[in-house]
Design a protein around this motif. Structure first.
Motif, short mmCIF file in Angstrom:
data_model
loop_
_atom_site.label_atom_id
_atom_site.label_comp_id
_atom_site.label_asym_id
_atom_site.label_seq_id
_atom_site.Cartn_x
_atom_site.Cartn_y
_atom_site.Cartn_z
N SER A 36 9.15 7.68 -4.90
CA SER A 36 7.75 6.63 -5.43
C SER A 36 8.36 6.05 -6.48
N SER A 38 7.27 5.17 -9.75
CA SER A 38 6.82 5.94 -10.65
C SER A 38 8.12 5.72 -11.87
N ASP A 111 -1.80 -6.57 -6.56
CA ASP A 111 -3.21 -6.20 -7.87
C ASP A 111 -3.88 -7.66 -8.64
N GLU A 183 3.33 -3.29 -11.23
CA GLU A 183 1.97 -2.77 -10.74
C GLU A 183 1.10 -4.10 -10.28
N MET A 186 2.10 -2.91 -7.16
CA MET A 186 1.88 -1.38 -6.72
C MET A 186 2.52 -1.03 -5.71
N ASP A 188 4.45 1.58 -7.41
CA ASP A 188 4.72 2.96 -7.10
C ASP A 188 3.39 3.61 -6.63
N ARG A 189 2.28 2.57 -5.58
CA ARG A 189 1.16 3.41 -5.30
C ARG A 189 1.34 3.51 -3.34
#
Length: 383
Positions: A36, A38, A111, A183, A186, A188-189
């Motif tokens: 990922s 992150s 997001d 973010e 998104m 990391d998701r």
């Protein structure tokens, strides 16, 4: 009569243009394992002081295994109103439908709770050239055909910009700090990649806008850059002779196109490409053994307009390879490190150690000498 002599206070005016900032970071799992975003988001956020919130972005390789055989076009539509953005999108889709088979398209997930400045409409299309694209016999390869169409869009369709166009990879960028951009999309998701590169921007010569954020990309080549290319005008003039249209208003664009020209189209070895972009100075060349001196002299004569003058450090990504390179006297920092199968390149060692405290090896590459990470096998990438 008395005279009061007032000596003016001479103050040194501080140079108020910051040209040594920007942050770059890259991580490749050479075994092909996809991870990922992150860790990379955390590492680039650690260099927040190098940016000013006017640009950030990421490149990721291996993120579209279900569409690995298709070109993934990432588009931004930047009109000032929703209507202008939709009009640009419709014109772009008319253009694509006449030249490509589009197997899927969708808005790139994001997001809305993450507030970035003036976000455009960002869409992705998975495409292949229509059958018969090469009937004219003029275009040498499919890659050249794709590049030509990208140049046509970016130069010819108002408010539409292709900012990513490779297979099984993608760029995500915008106006904000890099961790905010991550973010927003998104990362990391939603995505896992075997190679991530990242950039935090401190604009010096151009305005902050979404298209001007890094990475810059053409096909599967991506570039994140810290520094200033003072030879931009000469570099741009040379690249335009080969059909590249510089439309994104920043010097980093020429590095991406130069890498595409030299590595993909002309298939030059990486060591030669490095000597073209960041050659030794003439005094150093004159002291080399005859064979090497003749080679470097020839490269300077043939590719002189592609010399990247000025201070720079870059990370160049391609499918299966991540390359770090600085200018010939290393006026911008770069650190390389390894831990197990993971290879890191960063503006600062601290960001590497933040996500990998124990390292097998850490070193500072010499100026003008490329440091290269390669996948051990491409098989895992295609799973």
């Amino acid at each position: 009569m008395g005279f009061e002599i007032i000596m003016p206070r001479i103050r040194r005016e501080l140079y108020n243009k910051e040209i040594c900032a920007c942050s770059i970071f890259g991580a490749m799992n050479q075994g092909g394992e996809r991870v990922s975003a992150s860790g990379v988001m955390k590492a680039i956020a650690n260099m927040r002081v190098r940016g000013n919130g006017l640009g950030g972005g990421f490149a990721a390789y291996g993120i579209y295994p279900d569409y690995k055989d298709y070109y993934a076009f990432h588009l931004m539509f930047t009109g000032k109103s929703p209507q202008a953005k939709q009009e640009a999108k419709l014109e772009l889709e008319d253009f694509l439908s006449s030249r490509f088979d589009v197997v899927n398209d969708e808005e790139i997930p994001h997001d809305d709770e993450v507030k970035l400045r003036d976000p455009p409409l960002v869409w992705r299309y998975f495409v292949l050239p229509k059958e018969g694209w090469d009937d004219s016999g003029i275009v040498p390869s499919e890659g050249d055909y794709i590049a030509d169409q990208i140049m046509a869009v970016n130069a010819g369709i108002d408010n539409a910009y292709v900012f990513s166009s490779g297979k099984n990879m993608g760029c995500f960028k915008g106006v904000g700090y890099p961790e905010e951009v991550g973010e927003y999309f998104m990362l990391d998701r939603m995505y896992r990649a075997h190679t991530w590169t990242a950039h935090g921007r401190f604009p010096t010569n151009t305005r902050a806008w979404w298209g001007g954020a890094h990475p810059f990309s053409l096909l599967d080549t991506t570039v994140v850059h810290n520094g200033e290319v003072s030879s931009y005008g000469t570099n741009r003039w040379y690249l335009e002779m080969y059909g590249y249209a510089c439309t994104l208003q920043t010097d980093t664009e020429v590095i991406a196109y130069a890498a595409d020209l030299l590595m993909r189209r002309q298939k030059l070895p990486l060591e030669v490409v490095a000597k073209i972009l960041a050659p030794p100075i003439w005094n150093s060349i004159d002291r080399l053994p005859e064979k090497e001196r003749k080679l470097l002299t020839t490269l300077r004569m043939v590719y002189g307009p592609l010399l990247m003058n000025g201070p720079f450090a870059v990370i160049i990504g391609t499918t299966g390879r991540m390359i770090g390179l600085t200018d010939r006297i290393r006026l911008r920092p770069i650190t390389a490190a390894t831990r197990g199968e993971t290879f890191y390149i960063s503006s600062e060692e601290a960001s590497i150690r933040l996500i990998s405290p124990e390292l097998d090896r850490v070193w500072t590459p010499n100026g003008g000498e490329p440091v290269v990470a390669e996948l051990k096998s491409t098989k895992k990438v295609l799973i």
